[in-house]
Enzyme design. Sequence first.
Site, PDB file in Angstrom:
ATOM      1  N   CYS A 197       0.855  -1.199   0.000  1.00  0.00           N
ATOM      2  CA  CYS A 197       0.000   0.000   0.000  1.00  0.00           C
ATOM      3  C   CYS A 197       0.882   1.237   0.000  1.00  0.00           C
ATOM      4  O   CYS A 197       1.388   1.662   1.039  1.00  0.00           O
ATOM      5  CB  CYS A 197      -0.925   0.014   1.216  1.00  0.00           C
ATOM      6  SG  CYS A 197      -1.866   1.552   1.386  1.00  0.00           S
ATOM      7  N   CYS A 200      -0.276   4.259   2.129  1.00  0.00           N
ATOM      8  CA  CYS A 200      -0.057   4.076   3.559  1.00  0.00           C
ATOM      9  C   CYS A 200       1.405   4.268   3.916  1.00  0.00           C
ATOM     10  O   CYS A 200       1.738   4.921   4.905  1.00  0.00           O
ATOM     11  CB  CYS A 200      -0.420   2.656   3.983  1.00  0.00           C
ATOM     12  SG  CYS A 200      -2.080   2.159   3.595  1.00  0.00           S
ATOM     13  N   ASP A 201       2.271   3.654   3.146  1.00  0.00           N
ATOM     14  CA  ASP A 201       3.647   3.483   3.583  1.00  0.00           C
ATOM     15  C   ASP A 201       4.633   4.462   2.963  1.00  0.00           C
ATOM     16  O   ASP A 201       5.778   4.529   3.407  1.00  0.00           O
ATOM     17  CB  ASP A 201       4.102   2.044   3.298  1.00  0.00           C
ATOM     18  CG  ASP A 201       3.230   1.025   4.031  1.00  0.00           C
ATOM     19  OD1 ASP A 201       2.645   1.407   5.052  1.00  0.00           O
ATOM     20  OD2 ASP A 201       3.144  -0.120   3.577  1.00  0.00           O
TER      21      ASP A 201
END
Lengths: 371, 213
Positions: A197, A200-201
């Site tokens: 992701c 997200c990261d």
Amino acid sequence: MPAKKNATARPFYGMPVLDIVDDTVYNIFNIRCTILCYEDGIFAMEFHLTIAALSGETRALELEKSRLYDVIILGGGPAALTAAVYCMRKGVSTGLITMDFGGQVAETSSVENYMGYKYIEGIDLVDKFREQVRQFPIGISEGRKIAAISDGAIKHTTLDDGSVYQSRTLIIATGKSWRRLNVPGEREFTGRGVAYCATCDAPLFSGKRVIVVGGGNSGIEAAIDLARVAEQVTVMQFLSQLTADTILVEKLRQYPNVDFLYEHEITEIKGAQAVESVTVKNRQSEETRDIPASGIFIEIGLLPNSDFSRGVLEHNENNEIIVDCACHTSCPGIFAAGDVTSVPYKQIIIAAGEGAKAALSACDYIAKIHD
Amino acid sequence: MPLFNDEIKKQLSAIVSQLENGVTIVFFTQEIECPACSDTHSFVQEIAGLSDRLTLRIYDLVKDSETAARYGIDKVPAIALLDNADNDYGIRFYGMPGGYEINSFLGALLEISGKKQPLAAPVAGRIAAIKKDIHMQVFVSLSCPYCPGAVSTAHRLALENSHIRADMVESTTFPHLMVKYNVSSVPKTIINETHELIGAQPIEKFLDILEKI
């Protein structure tokens, strides 16, 4: 929330600037200004509020092992949840087994092609689906993976904790999930540099070297998210060209810290505590070499969640469950719907429609048994 | 300059109006060397201003070190949430719960106020059976849509069992912890320094690990 134009952002606690994407509608997450941003010169905090739906009343029950259900639905996405509503309204006893609710829709930032909503966040649509299901006294098992199903007059569904549930019919709507590379180091380093992701990261890879595997839309979107923060982004593509939409590729090419490796594949991910390098192979020359990287983002498409039905149902060459136009599988009394099936075009509205069809076919089948 | 514009304020007010009982927000800050503290300070002040049921107490990590020690606070900005009788369930937020994380923050406020969704009986039984001290640190980023799910699950476990404490940790605010725990994907939950859980897993998967400890 639609992306806003002409807004600029400021760095946040050492996090590089998250600029705001244009009006291009992306399927999966955009990095939007999710923290603090200037809007018309005014600080505005942008939140992703998804919590308002707490008030909905639920009549859902626990799934019972001792009970023989008319229908058990496997899955929790739009196909499964639509099937659940149809079955409950038809008055057949129904159970639903899912790892979680929403499937891929829960991971989609914006949905703009599900009729009735010009724009809705994926997670909000899931909440509405779930609420619509939970108004019925349906038996639900959440949080366990399906290990196996069996054929016969009574179908058995076995979960990964060994529990077994029984039904006269099954509707399989387990969808698809992200495809893995299946190379040494991938599983070991998941969460230690191997990531799925980018939205997200990406903030965690500020100033680092990362590799994005996959040259389709999701790969290029991930590379754009990462190019904003990382020191260097390498896009690795199996084929000799990218397959993403031109508009995305042009956007990515604006970043100077991005390079491309065509006709290469990863053969191993290496490191001590976390990822330190990957071994790549040139598919033409077969030469291999190591590239240093602290992050590998894997964006190589989706695979059907159909392993548990192998040997029981016919699959096509993509491992999708083969269904006819009324959602029958190769096995009487077992129906399938949505992205896990051979039906073309994986869309929320198609999955929902197929779920309805599978439910009606299952109800027909049950009516014939009871006759 | 307020953090919340009118539109967001309206949405937030509608949510906090669902609070069943009072909740106390205990905020820890520090005057120097805490770039995230001032924004988080505004955040808790503005949230607390939205409802009479919310009380805000502000402490300084250095000047009020005894209070900080009592709440087990070792870094700032930090938020602890207490119920209307000042019961501390071990629910903490380290770093500002902005972005997607606003959802876990509001969820925690509602749950501590008494507005909880019921747990399935087997899950409730498994939580009650945990007798060892558990400390969970859920690392998040503010652009992660899955993260609030993991945070809320950890906080719910803390709320249900007094042996369990649970922190949200905003990764980029605490880079040394990112290094210490090898955080390169979120959500990542560190449990008692010995176990880790990657991703927003269902409560059953959390329990599978807690039962092993």
